[in-house]
Design a protein around this motif. Structure first.
Motif, PDB file in Angstrom:
ATOM      1  N   SER A   1       0.810  -1.216   0.000  1.00 12.55           N
ATOM      2  CA  SER A   1       0.000   0.000   0.000  1.00 12.55           C
ATOM      3  C   SER A   1       0.849   1.274   0.000  1.00 12.55           C
ATOM      4  CB  SER A   1      -0.952  -0.003   1.198  1.00 12.55           C
ATOM      5  OG  SER A   1      -0.235  -0.229   2.390  1.00 12.55           O
TER       6      SER A   1
ATOM      7  N   SER B   1       4.428   1.709  10.892  1.00 13.23           N
ATOM      8  CA  SER B   1       3.412   1.012  11.675  1.00 13.23           C
ATOM      9  C   SER B   1       3.480  -0.495  11.491  1.00 13.23           C
ATOM     10  CB  SER B   1       2.014   1.494  11.280  1.00 13.23           C
ATOM     11  OG  SER B   1       1.934   2.882  11.393  1.00 13.23           O
TER      12      SER B   1
ATOM     13  N   THR C   1       2.256  -2.271   9.082  1.00 11.35           N
ATOM     14  CA  THR C   1       0.978  -2.792   8.646  1.00 11.35           C
ATOM     15  C   THR C   1       0.594  -2.076   7.356  1.00 11.35           C
ATOM     16  OG1 THR C   1      -1.365  -2.964   9.157  1.00 11.35           O
ATOM     17  CG2 THR C   1      -0.218  -1.108  10.112  1.00 11.35           C
TER      18      THR C   1
ATOM     19  N   LEU D   1      -1.682   0.073   4.747  1.00  8.53           N
ATOM     20  CA  LEU D   1      -2.520   1.251   4.913  1.00  8.53           C
ATOM     21  C   LEU D   1      -3.982   0.810   5.089  1.00  8.53           C
ATOM     22  CD1 LEU D   1      -2.421   4.391   4.731  1.00  8.53           C
ATOM     23  CD2 LEU D   1      -2.968   4.129   2.303  1.00  8.53           C
ATOM     24  N   TYR D   2      -4.730   1.531   5.955  1.00 12.64           N
ATOM     25  CA  TYR D   2      -6.121   1.173   6.230  1.00 12.64           C
ATOM     26  C   TYR D   2      -6.912   1.027   4.941  1.00 12.64           C
ATOM     27  CZ  TYR D   2     -10.888   1.546   8.012  1.00 12.64           C
ATOM     28  OH  TYR D   2     -12.209   1.344   8.282  1.00 12.64           O
ATOM     29  N   SER D   3      -6.863   2.063   4.077  1.00  6.58           N
ATOM     30  CA  SER D   3      -7.609   1.966   2.823  1.00  6.58           C
ATOM     31  C   SER D   3      -6.870   2.638   1.667  1.00  6.58           C
ATOM     32  CB  SER D   3      -9.002   2.590   2.978  1.00  6.58           C
ATOM     33  OG  SER D   3      -9.601   2.699   1.699  1.00  6.58           O
TER      34      SER D   3
ATOM     35  N   ASN E   1      -7.889   7.974   7.331  1.00  7.93           N
ATOM     36  CA  ASN E   1      -7.161   6.847   6.751  1.00  7.93           C
ATOM     37  C   ASN E   1      -5.838   6.598   7.488  1.00  7.93           C
ATOM     38  OD1 ASN E   1      -6.715   4.786   4.959  1.00  7.93           O
ATOM     39  ND2 ASN E   1      -6.530   6.072   3.144  1.00  7.93           N
TER      40      ASN E   1
ATOM     41  N   MET F   1      -6.493   5.508  11.265  1.00  8.03           N
ATOM     42  CA  MET F   1      -6.882   4.105  11.412  1.00  8.03           C
ATOM     43  C   MET F   1      -5.676   3.179  11.249  1.00  8.03           C
ATOM     44  SD  MET F   1     -10.002   4.111  12.228  1.00  8.03           S
ATOM     45  CE  MET F   1     -10.608   2.432  11.998  1.00  8.03           C
ATOM     46  N   THR F   2      -4.799   3.550  10.325  1.00  9.51           N
ATOM     47  CA  THR F   2      -3.597   2.736  10.130  1.00  9.51           C
ATOM     48  C   THR F   2      -2.717   2.786  11.378  1.00  9.51           C
ATOM     49  OG1 THR F   2      -3.689   3.530   7.855  1.00  9.51           O
ATOM     50  CG2 THR F   2      -1.741   2.255   8.483  1.00  9.51           C
TER      51      THR F   2
ATOM     52  N   ARG G   1      -3.967   0.639  14.383  1.00 11.70           N
ATOM     53  CA  ARG G   1      -3.848  -0.820  14.393  1.00 11.70           C
ATOM     54  C   ARG G   1      -2.402  -1.300  14.252  1.00 11.70           C
ATOM     55  NH1 ARG G   1      -6.604  -2.560   8.640  1.00 11.70           N
ATOM     56  NH2 ARG G   1      -4.856  -2.004   7.333  1.00 11.70           N
TER      57      ARG G   1
END
Lengths: 122, 467
Positions: free
Chosen positions: B5, B77, B79, B81-83, B150, B153-154, B157
């Motif tokens: 992402s 992070s 992880t 990306l959220y979206s 966005n 949220m990333t 988490r």
């Protein structure tokens, strides 16, 4: 926090300095005319704006305390400019707008700015 | 590149560079209008060219900040990306809204644009840098909210690092202070006072957090220095930036109708504003000196060091030059201000975005770590041409400014503004010439993306450093 505190204090003290007793609907309209024509895109007003054209915070004083002189300058701008030189556009303002902008510029000249600008040339 | 992402950063960076080109072209138009007053008149009057020049700068830097965020946050992070879809949607919304606004500036007279976009309903237009129609401003808020959602949220988490927290704080501040652009009272003094809450608290406040975070991230990557060390520097830098920058707002409250105590508050605190920038210089050089790996992307290291130096010179030194109230009494709203504005924006914000692009773009283009040496050499030519010509633009404007201040405000027989402008024409010509070199540098920089050649590889750290 200090910034917020000092700003609150400043807002309290502003009435002594910002000429608000003369803030008429006409001045408010003048400010709107000033904004709608993006005057700040060339001029400075109390030193803020663009540096392409003269300071207008004190133009009322520079023009001999004359609103008529300010209106005369604005209306006399040639549509196609002046060959080779900077020229203010012709804004085709209505009489009401002209009166308002002149009144607004007079208002600006009466704000207590700690004696800025240093002289009448701005 | 560790996360798929992160790829959404790429269109943001490409758009940023494209708009950067537009900004420079309009800068050259304005520079020419300073000496050939009727150039493009009345089709593109100076005020329109200036709006395009400054608004494009802001928009492309925002593209750069957002792209940098999308690149950094997943990696920090650990992880995805959220979206990524939302990120792409907002990209197009922002680009189209920005393009329409610029077309609006150029296609119709400004007063007509104000009328067409309903400025009478909620007047926010016609103030420096905030010239966008109210509807564009609302669009910016929506894009900012979607973006923060966005990213937020990333972050929630994933792993939380000092860098992402500082970055996020800066981005939230950016969005929050922008809300003051909707406050436009009839009282001009109040208007001016809170207008600075957008402009000053952006560039001398929260943007410095974003700058610090991006610099810290790239330094970790290219030097391999321990995160703990870098985080300590970052903490101290942002603390100093906020301590000096927030009350430093006072240096705009000298002569706009605000009380006299601001002459002291503004002078004292803004005199300290160079400190965080000098610390950034030390930070960049120290980390590179203590590097534990020889990163093959030397161009990115050059940009990072360049940011440290030029941000200090432009924002720190040229800012200090005219920030003390007795000096500013004469220099306020002169070409000195323009000189400072140019080098500060270039040194701090343009260069940090280009640092990030330089670091990230090779990976976004599918390389392991860096472009070919030939490409990097081309990029470094771009760096030097742009940076040196910006130094000259600043020096010429400073020369113009000193003469202007003397002739118009300081001498015993002050001259009118336009007479003075004629007298300092030479400096404007020299500035325009330097501007052309800057454009050449920008072209060379862009060409570097298309220079092929064998990829420069990562070498094992110890081996390289023992050599």
């Amino acid at each position: 926090m200090l910034l917020v505190g000092l700003s609150a204090d400043t807002v309290q003290r502003l009435p002594e300095r910002d000429n608000r007793e003369n803030l008429t609907p006409q001045v408010a309209l003048g400010k709107k005319v000033w904004e709608d024509n993006n005057c700040l895109g060339c001029h400075t007003l109390l030193g803020e704006g663009a540096y392409f054209a003269p300071e207008l915070g004190n133009v009322y004083v520079r023009y001999g305390n004359s609103k008529e002189a300010i209106k005369g300058f604005i209306t006399s701008r040639p549509v196609d400019g002046i060959p080779g030189r900077r020229s203010m556009p012709q804004f085709n303002m209505s009489e009401e707008e002209l009166d308002a902008i002149a009144e607004f510029l007079k208002y600006m000249s009466e704000i207590d700015t700690n004696d800025w600008p240093p002289n009448v040339q701005g | 590149m560790k996360y798929q992402s992160q790829k959404v950063a790429k269109p943001y960076f490409i758009a940023a560079i494209g708009l950067f080109v537009g900004q420079i072209l309009f800068g050259l138009i304005m520079g020419l209008q300073y000496v050939v007053g009727d150039f493009l008149f009345p089709e593109i009057p100076f005020n329109v060219a200036r709006m395009v020049h400054t608004n494009l700068l802001i928009v492309w830097l925002l593209f750069g900040f957002m792209g940098s965020t999308y690149y950094m946050v997943p990696e920090e992070s650990k992880t995805e990306l959220y979206s990524p879809k939302l990120a792409m949607l907002l990209f197009w919304v922002f680009l189209v809204a920005g393009a329409l606004t610029i077309v609006g500036y150029l296609a119709v007279p400004y007063a007509r644009l104000a009328e067409l976009t309903g400025n009478d309903l909620l007047p926010t237009m016609g103030r420096e840098f905030l010239e966008q129609p109210t509807i564009t401003k609302i669009g910016i808020v929506i894009v900012a909210l979607g973006f923060l959602f966005n990213v937020g949220m990333t972050l929630l988490r994933g792993r939380k690092t000092v860098i992402t927290m500082v970055l996020f704080l800066g981005l939230v501040g950016l969005a929050v202070f922008f809300l003051f652009s909707f406050y436009n009272p009839h009282n001009p003094v109040l208007d001016k006072m809170f207008w600075w809450w957008v402009v000053h608290l952006w560039v001398e406040g929260v943007w410095e957090l974003i700058l610090g975070a991006i610099l810290a991230f790239t330094l970790i990557k290219v030097t391999g220095v321990d995160r703990e060390v870098i985080e300590k520097w970052l903490y101290v830098i942002i603390a100093m930036a906020l301590i000096t920058g927030l009350l430093g707002t006072g240096h705009h409250y000298f002569f706009i109708g605000t009380p006299e105590y601001w002459l002291w508050v503004g002078s004292v605190f803004s005199a300290m504003e160079p400190i965080p920038f000098f610390m950034m210089t030390l930070f960049a050089f120290n980390m590179v000196n203590k590097r534990r790996r020889q990163h093959p992307n030397r161009a990115a290291v050059l940009w990072a060091l360049g940011t440290g130096v030029m941000a200090f010179l432009g924002a720190g030194v040229w800012g200090f030059l005219h920030t003390l109230a007795p000096v500013n009494y004469y220099t306020h709203g002169s070409q000195i201000t323009a000189a400072h504005g140019h080098m500060a924006f270039y040194g701090a914000y343009v260069m940090i975005v280009l640092t990030m692009i330089s670091y990230a773009m090779p990976m976004l283009n599918g390389r392991e770590a860096a472009n070919s040496n030939k490409s990097q050499v081309t990029e470094m030519w771009g760096f030097w041409l742009m940076t040196v010509s910006m130094v000259f633009i600043t020096l010429f404007l400073t020369g113009a400014g000193i003469l202007q201040v003397y002739l118009q405000r300081f001498s015993d027989a002050p001259l009118p503004f336009m007479i003075v402008q004629d007298k300092i024409e030479l400096f404007y010509w020299l500035r325009e010439f330097a501007g052309v070199i800057f454009l050449l540098g920008l072209i060379v920089y862009i060409v570097s993306f298309f220079v092929k050649g064998e990829e420069a590889r990562l070498k094992p750290a110890e081996q390289t450093l023992v050599e």
